[in-house]
Design an enzyme around this catalytic site. Structure first.
Site, PDB file in Angstrom:
ATOM      1  N   HIS A 135      30.831  -2.517  -5.582  1.00 19.10           N
ATOM      2  CA  HIS A 135      29.806  -3.622  -6.141  1.00 19.10           C
ATOM      3  C   HIS A 135      30.449  -4.842  -5.240  1.00 19.10           C
ATOM      4  O   HIS A 135      31.586  -4.922  -5.529  1.00 19.10           O
ATOM      5  CB  HIS A 135      29.431  -3.934  -7.672  1.00 19.10           C
ATOM      6  CG  HIS A 135      28.303  -4.755  -7.869  1.00 19.10           C
ATOM      7  ND1 HIS A 135      28.772  -6.575  -8.086  1.00 19.10           N
ATOM      8  CD2 HIS A 135      26.882  -4.672  -8.534  1.00 19.10           C
ATOM      9  CE1 HIS A 135      27.583  -6.754  -8.430  1.00 19.10           C
ATOM     10  NE2 HIS A 135      26.674  -5.697  -8.440  1.00 19.10           N
ATOM     11  N   ASP A 212      37.033  -1.789 -12.213  1.00 25.12           N
ATOM     12  CA  ASP A 212      35.484  -2.641 -12.737  1.00 25.12           C
ATOM     13  C   ASP A 212      34.008  -1.755 -13.649  1.00 25.12           C
ATOM     14  O   ASP A 212      33.775  -0.737 -14.012  1.00 25.12           O
ATOM     15  CB  ASP A 212      34.781  -2.608 -11.503  1.00 25.12           C
ATOM     16  CG  ASP A 212      32.973  -2.939 -11.684  1.00 25.12           C
ATOM     17  OD1 ASP A 212      32.603  -3.055 -13.235  1.00 25.12           O
ATOM     18  OD2 ASP A 212      32.737  -3.703 -10.684  1.00 25.12           O
ATOM     19  N   GLN A 215      29.776  -0.556 -15.268  1.00 24.35           N
ATOM     20  CA  GLN A 215      28.711   0.554 -15.427  1.00 24.35           C
ATOM     21  C   GLN A 215      29.404   1.771 -16.270  1.00 24.35           C
ATOM     22  O   GLN A 215      29.036   2.791 -16.447  1.00 24.35           O
ATOM     23  CB  GLN A 215      28.405   1.141 -14.114  1.00 24.35           C
ATOM     24  CG  GLN A 215      27.794   0.216 -13.262  1.00 24.35           C
ATOM     25  CD  GLN A 215      26.103  -0.300 -13.531  1.00 24.35           C
ATOM     26  OE1 GLN A 215      25.456   0.491 -14.588  1.00 24.35           O
ATOM     27  NE2 GLN A 215      25.337  -1.352 -12.658  1.00 24.35           N
ATOM     28  N   LYS A 238      24.690  -5.415 -19.600  1.00 28.47           N
ATOM     29  CA  LYS A 238      23.916  -4.646 -19.602  1.00 28.47           C
ATOM     30  C   LYS A 238      24.337  -2.967 -20.282  1.00 28.47           C
ATOM     31  O   LYS A 238      24.433  -2.317 -20.301  1.00 28.47           O
ATOM     32  CB  LYS A 238      25.549  -3.621 -18.346  1.00 28.47           C
ATOM     33  CG  LYS A 238      24.652  -5.080 -16.881  1.00 28.47           C
ATOM     34  CD  LYS A 238      26.013  -4.291 -15.423  1.00 28.47           C
ATOM     35  CE  LYS A 238      25.435  -5.260 -14.498  1.00 28.47           C
ATOM     36  NZ  LYS A 238      24.800  -5.047 -14.325  1.00 28.47           N
ATOM     37  N   CYS A 377      23.914  -5.314  -4.521  1.00 25.68           N
ATOM     38  CA  CYS A 377      24.892  -5.872  -4.680  1.00 25.68           C
ATOM     39  C   CYS A 377      25.797  -5.086  -4.144  1.00 25.68           C
ATOM     40  O   CYS A 377      27.505  -4.880  -4.637  1.00 25.68           O
ATOM     41  CB  CYS A 377      25.557  -6.219  -5.587  1.00 25.68           C
ATOM     42  SG  CYS A 377      24.002  -7.997  -5.924  1.00 25.68           S
TER      43      CYS A 377
HETATM   44  N1  PLP Z   1      29.909  -4.683 -10.977  1.00 25.98           N
HETATM   45  C1  PLP Z   1      29.724  -3.160 -11.016  1.00 25.98           C
HETATM   46  C2  PLP Z   1      29.836  -1.832 -11.121  1.00 25.98           C
HETATM   47  C3  PLP Z   1      27.889  -4.041 -11.294  1.00 25.98           C
HETATM   48  O1  PLP Z   1      27.064  -2.495 -10.956  1.00 25.98           O
HETATM   49  C4  PLP Z   1      27.752  -4.176 -11.595  1.00 25.98           C
HETATM   50  C5  PLP Z   1      26.889  -5.355 -12.034  1.00 25.98           C
HETATM   51  O2  PLP Z   1      25.602  -5.053 -11.315  1.00 25.98           O
HETATM   52  C6  PLP Z   1      28.785  -5.631 -11.886  1.00 25.98           C
HETATM   53  C7  PLP Z   1      30.690  -4.851 -11.155  1.00 25.98           C
HETATM   54  C8  PLP Z   1      28.524  -7.623 -11.980  1.00 25.98           C
HETATM   55  O3  PLP Z   1      28.542  -7.250 -13.125  1.00 25.98           O
HETATM   56  P1  PLP Z   1      27.778  -8.755 -13.401  1.00 25.98           P
HETATM   57  O4  PLP Z   1      26.700  -9.682 -12.622  1.00 25.98           O
HETATM   58  O5  PLP Z   1      27.695  -8.814 -15.057  1.00 25.98           O
HETATM   59  O6  PLP Z   1      28.508  -9.717 -13.725  1.00 25.98           O
END
Ligand code: PLP
Length: 420
Positions: A135, A212, A215, A238, A377
Site C-alpha cells: 500500500h 503493515d 489488513q 478497519k 492506494c
Molecule cells: N496498509 C494497508 C495494507 C492498507 O490496506 C491500508 C488502508 O487501506 C493502509 C496500510 C493504510 O491504512 P490507514 O489509511 O488507516 O492509515
C-alpha cells in the site's frame, strides 16, 4: 436468484451472522431504496453499537483531558484511555501496554518508524527491503526517507499468482539491508504473506522487520511475540473501531532507543527554554491532546472481536471468500487477481472485460451494493499487472453468502448493460 429483499440471512458455518448484524445499526439502512450490501470493509469497516455506545458514554459521563488533571473526570478519563491501550496490547500479544503507541492510523505508525528510527539509524548505502504489493502507506514514507538519507530501496517481486517471490533471500536481504517492511496481507490481491518465515529470513540477515498489519490485525489472530517481528502498524477503523486512531507496536528496547517523532505537551519530562527531556514510553511518542474517545472506542472494538474470537473471524471470512471466488468465476469475462482461497484473506479484486472499475462500482451502487474501484492506494501493484485499476469486494464478520449472491447478480447486470 436472490432478491434484494431476501430474509432471513443464512449463517455461515462459523458465525451467527444474522444475530451479529443486529449489532450494526448502519447495516439496516437502505441505499437507492435497496438494502445496503456493504462490501468495502478493507477500506473501512462498520461499527457495532457497543463501540458507538462506549464513545458516547465517555463523552456523556467522563470527558476531560487525560494525564494532566488531578480532578475526578480527568482521572477517570485517564484510566479508561490507558485501559484501552492495555486491551489493544493484549489483543496483539504485546508484552505490555507501553509498547503500544497511539497514532492516527496505520499510515502514521509507519511514518513514525521512518522518521524516528529511520533518521536515527540509517546511513548512505543502507538498504530497505519492501515488496511490490505494498500500500502507498508502506512505500511513500520510505521513498521520502530514501531521498533524504540516500538509503536504497529494494523490492521483493510478485509472481503472476499474487504471491511473493523470495526464493533467493540472500540477493534481496543483503548485509546492508537494515529493515524489511512488508504487508501481512495485500489489500488488493488478498495474499496472506508468511510473516513468520519472512521475519526469520530478515533476522538471519540482520535486518529488523516492520509488518503493515492494516489488513491482518482486523481479520486474523496476530501475536507479535509469536511472529517475532519488531514493529507492527494497524488502524482501528478497519477493525470495527473509530477513525482517527491507530497504533504502532514496537519492541520496547527499540522504542526506548528511538528519538521522539513530534514535540509538544505530554511527550516531555521537563522543558526548559533551550532544552527538554522526554517522557517514558509510550507517551514519548504522543505529543499533544490525544484521541481519547477514539482510544476508548478502539478498546470496545477489540472487546467485540475478542468475544467472537479471531480464529472464528478468519474462518468465516475464508468461507465467504471461497464462496465468492467460486461464484465470481462464473461471471463472463471476470478475472480475479491474486492467489486461490487457501492463501488469501477476505477480499477479492477483479477486472471485468473492458468495463472500467468505476463503472462497475457505479452500477452496483445503484443496487445498494458498495464495492471499491480504483488502484486502492497500490498503484505500483496495478502497474505490475499492467492494469490501471481494479474493482474490489471485501468482507468482514457481518457479510453473508446471500450478499455475495447479490453482488454476482449485480455483476451479471453489469455484463448485460455493457454487453461486451
Ligand atoms: N496498509 C494497508 C495494507 C492498507 O490496506 C491500508 C488502508 O487501506 C493502509 C496500510 C493504510 O491504512 P490507514 O489509511 O488507516 O492509515
Amino acid at each position: 436468484m436472490p432478491t434484494a429483499t431476501m430474509t432471513p440471512i443464512p449463517n455461515t458455518q462459523y458465525l451467527d451472522v444474522h444475530a451479529l448484524r443486529a449489532d450494526f445499526p448502519i447495516l439496516h439502512r437502505r441505499v437507492h431504496d435497496k438494502p445496503l450490501v456493504y462490501l468495502d470493509s478493507a477500506a473501512s469497516s462498520q461499527k457495532p453499537q457497543a463501540v458507538l455506545d462506549a464513545m458516547e458514554r465517555y463523552y456523556e459521563t467522563t470527558h476531560a483531558n487525560v494525564h494532566r488533571g488531578v480532578h475526578t473526570l480527568s482521572e477517570e478519563a485517564t484510566v479508561q484511555y490507558e485501559a484501552a491501550r492495555a486491551r489493544v496490547a493484549d489483543f496483539i500479544g504485546a508484552c505490555c501496554p507501553k509498547e503500544v503507541i497511539w497514532t492516527r492510523n496505520a499510515t502514521e505508525a509507519i511514518n513514525l518508524v521512518a522518521y524516528s528510527w529511520g533518521r536515527a539509524n540509517l546511513r548512505r548505502g543502507d538498504r530497505i527491503l519492501l515488496t511490490e504489493m505494498e500500500h502507498h502507506a508502506n512505500l511513500v514514507p520510505w521513498q521520502i526517507l530514501a531521498a533524504e538519507t540516500s538509503v536504497d530501496l529494494d523490492f521483493v517481486p510478485i509472481a503472476d499468482n499474487g504471491t511473493l517471490i523470495l526464493d533467493d533471500p540472500d540477493r534481496l536481504l543483503t548485509p546492508r539491508t537494515r529493515l524489511f517492511a512488508f504487508t501481512a496481507m495485500s489489500n488488493v490481491l488478498g495474499t496472506i504473506n508468511p510473516v513468520k518465515e519472512l521475519t526469520a529470513a530478515a533476522h538471519r540477515a540482520g535486518a529488523l522487520v516492520l509488518v503493515d498489519g492494516a489488513q491482518s490485525v482486523p481479520h486474523m489472530p496476530v501475536n507479535v511475540q509469536e511472529l517475532d517481528i519488531d514493529f507492527l502498524a494497524f488502524s482501528a477503523h478497519k477493525m470495527l473501531g473509530p477513525t482517527g486512531i491507530g497504533a504502532l507496536w514496537g519492541r520496547r528496547e527499540l522504542l526506548n532507543a528511538m528519538p521522539p517523532f513530534m514535540g509538544g505537551g505530554d511527550m516531555i519530562r521537563e522543558v526548559h527554554l533551550r532544552e527538554s527531556t522526554w517522557n517514558e514510553l509510550p507517551w514519548k511518542f504522543e505529543a499533544g491532546t490525544p484521541a481519547i474517545a477514539e482510544a476508548i472506542g478502539f478498546g470496545a472494538a477489540v472487546d467485540y472481536l475478542d468475544a467472537i474470537g479471531m480464529d472464528t473471524v478468519h474462518r468465516h471470512e475464508q468461507e465467504i471468500t471461497a464462496y465468492a471466488m467460486q461464484k465470481l468465476s462464473e461471471v463472463e469475462g471476470l478475472k480475479i487477481l491474486g492467489p486461490g482461497p487457501e492463501q488469501r484473506g477476505g477480499l477479492v479484486s477483479f477486472i471485468l472485460g473492458d468495463v472500467h472499475p468505476h463503472d462497475i462500482a457505479g452500477v452496483l451502487d445503484s443496487m445498494g451494493i458498495a464495492i471499491r474501484a480504483g488502484h486502492h492506494c497500490a498503484q505500483p501493484l496495478h502497474e505490475r499487472y499492467g492494469i490501471p485499476a481494479s474493482a474490489r469486494a471485501s468482507f468482514y464478520i457481518y457479510n453473508t453468502e446471500a450478499e455475495i449472491d447479490l453482488l454476482v447478480a449485480g455483476l451479471h447486470k453489469v455484463v448485460e448493460f455493457f454487453s461486451y
